[in-house]
Design an enzyme around this catalytic site. Sequence first.
Site, PDB file in Angstrom:
ATOM      1  N   HIS A 210      -0.674   6.817   7.068  1.00  0.00           N
ATOM      2  CA  HIS A 210      -1.990   7.363   6.711  1.00  0.00           C
ATOM      3  C   HIS A 210      -1.872   8.738   6.067  1.00  0.00           C
ATOM      4  O   HIS A 210      -2.680   9.107   5.237  1.00  0.00           O
ATOM      5  CB  HIS A 210      -2.919   7.355   7.921  1.00  0.00           C
TER       6      HIS A 210
ATOM      7  N   GLU B 291      -5.627  -8.040   8.995  1.00  0.00           N
ATOM      8  CA  GLU B 291      -4.559  -7.036   9.068  1.00  0.00           C
ATOM      9  C   GLU B 291      -3.448  -7.438  10.024  1.00  0.00           C
ATOM     10  O   GLU B 291      -2.443  -6.742  10.140  1.00  0.00           O
ATOM     11  CB  GLU B 291      -5.119  -5.697   9.552  1.00  0.00           C
TER      12      GLU B 291
ATOM     13  N   ASP C 145      -1.435  -2.798   7.024  1.00  0.00           N
ATOM     14  CA  ASP C 145      -1.176  -3.224   8.398  1.00  0.00           C
ATOM     15  C   ASP C 145      -0.637  -4.646   8.448  1.00  0.00           C
ATOM     16  O   ASP C 145       0.183  -4.965   9.313  1.00  0.00           O
ATOM     17  CB  ASP C 145      -2.455  -3.111   9.241  1.00  0.00           C
TER      18      ASP C 145
ATOM     19  N   CYS D 211      -7.858  -4.289   0.151  1.00  0.00           N
ATOM     20  CA  CYS D 211      -8.134  -2.843   0.172  1.00  0.00           C
ATOM     21  C   CYS D 211      -6.918  -2.058   0.644  1.00  0.00           C
ATOM     22  O   CYS D 211      -6.986  -0.840   0.788  1.00  0.00           O
ATOM     23  CB  CYS D 211      -9.353  -2.532   1.018  1.00  0.00           C
TER      24      CYS D 211
HETATM   25  C1  PEP Z   1      -4.695  -1.555   5.575  1.00  0.00           C
HETATM   26  O1  PEP Z   1      -4.184  -1.641   6.693  1.00  0.00           O
HETATM   27  O2  PEP Z   1      -4.218  -2.098   4.558  1.00  0.00           O
HETATM   28  C2  PEP Z   1      -5.920  -0.748   5.392  1.00  0.00           C
HETATM   29  C3  PEP Z   1      -6.569  -0.742   4.253  1.00  0.00           C
HETATM   30  O3  PEP Z   1      -6.310   0.017   6.447  1.00  0.00           O
HETATM   31  P1  PEP Z   1      -5.606   1.400   6.832  1.00  0.00           P
HETATM   32  O4  PEP Z   1      -4.616   1.744   5.763  1.00  0.00           O
HETATM   33  O5  PEP Z   1      -6.677   2.421   6.952  1.00  0.00           O
HETATM   34  O6  PEP Z   1      -4.962   1.075   8.134  1.00  0.00           O
HETATM   35 MG    MG Z   2      -5.342  -1.001   8.375  1.00  0.00          MG
END
Ligand code: PEP
Ligand code: MG
Length: 586
Positions: free
Chosen positions: A193, A440, A464, A511
């Site tokens: 993140h 995920e 994820d 996403c």
């Molecule tokens: C993901 O896991 O791809 C996602 C978009 O969520 P995050 O990166 O916030 O865990």
């Molecule tokens: Mg995620």
Amino acid sequence: MPVSRGVAIGRAVLVASSWVDVAHYFIEADQVGAEIRRLKAARDQVCREFEALKLDVQGDTPAELVALLDVHLMLLHDEVLASATRQWIEERHYNAEWAVAAQLEMLSRQFDEMEDEYLRERKADLEQVAERLIRTLSAHSGRGGWSALGPVSCEGDVPVVLVANDISPADMMQFKGGVFRGFVTDVGGRTSHTAIVARSLDIPAVVGARDASRIIRQDDWIIIDGDAGLVIVDPSPMILEEYRFRQRQGQLERDRLARLRHRPAVSLDGQRIQLLANIELPSDAAAAVEAGAEGVGLFRSEFLFMNRGGRLPDEQEQYEAYRDVVIALRGLPVTIRTIDIGADKPLDRMSLSELRHEHSLNPAMGLRAIRWSLADPGMFMVQLRAILRAAQHGSVRLLVPMISHPGEIRAALDMIERARESLRRDGTAFGDVAVGAMIEVPAAALMLPIFLKHFDFISIGTNDLIQYTLAIDRADESVAHLYDPWHPAVLGLVASTIRVTRAAGKEVCICGEMAGDAEFTEMLLAVGLRSFSMHPSQLPAIKQRILRTEIAPLAPHATLALEAEDPRAVWASGRLRALTAIPQAV
Ligand code: PEP
Ligand code: MG
């Protein structure tokens, strides 16, 4: 590992995690005298405090404590220390707190290299004195932490880049609009993140550099090559010139791509593709619209809950934040993901040692995202009510992260229904929302038909999904080489999720970071993806790829690649063959 593209050139600013809260800003040239006086006043005050303490403690106090206070006083009066700190203010125009932290970093290294154990241990005294000095300075300045970072403003400023062992996503958030032109960390993975937030800052960044914060010294000139994942320390004039050239080229390329902003993303064979933006804060909505996004595909709402000293946003504050995004998007869809805290996004700031401790407990597998929300129904209800209220102002889609169990589907939908009922009971206005789930976790991908029965749309969180499919901690650089989006199991799950969702007549979007990586655009188009959500700065390059792609001839190659042991190699050769006959139109 490169995590954010481009080239940054600047002087290194080394920060230890414990110094992240120190205000860093440039002062104007005519403020140098005043800043030095401010530093001196703080030093005098700390000296007076130590003297008073000494008087207080004498008598029944151990002699060592008095001796320690004497050492601290001696350090404060040390002219070498004082003049070096002043130099940071005079020559670099750093604010006083930053100057103290920079000098401390320099001296810490010298202490670390000392042979004599007694002298080496004096480093702790130095840190305590510096910390007290900085606290005194900050108490009088009214500016705190990184949030005080302003844009580079004064004449002749030296560009600076940040070098740290580690930075949490919450601290990274505070760099938005700040002085740093780039950053390097020792730890981290491509889709941690912290890396995602760095990408959203749109400054060149390299993570997982392991020894960078040990090798690089305060104020070294460094080049960060965010395309190749290189950090060059103390470059020769020739190398510097080469990279300055690349910087200019990069800017020209960005300007060129920006011209595609208002052009719809249509493939050469006429397929219309939806390009959406990922945002972290309401203030990012403007950049999403500016970049030509057709909506928000992922609003990571958890960032509203960070850097708040433990106080969570109440329903009204959340409602206003969501509403502002919905209004800024003027009727375009806004996908608000319910809070995804836990793992590397703790609810509020924790010290790094606490974070590490969390890591050792395997928090990615612990109480995170929907698990956290269901464990704290009071907090979840507040958020759901706020999202439903914001929905009266436009097109809102509610997205639930990390569901892995059918029981969680029922519990989440039940909570949403209860939030609607409570708003009805209060007579509070709210709007309709489509409700979607993130895929995920492999379990979710494998039981997709159950999701499709209950949800209106699907969003694939590849960051994820890769982490949990391959059992690779996405934030751990020691296994980052195994974090492989081209892994046949990952591609298989992604492709089948797209195919099955589309066959059910429902919308599917990606996403995760894969959506903003041009290496995957054609492959994802070939397996049927028609909606991509990414950071706004990635939109133009992905749009260009789409405009240059004829999808139909790629489909059979995608099928072959998905069945292969090495999908990347099979895809690359098949793609080449498919592309030979296609003119480059854009
Ligand atoms: C993901 O896991 O791809 C996602 C978009 O969520 P995050 O990166 O916030 O865990
Ligand atoms: Mg995620």
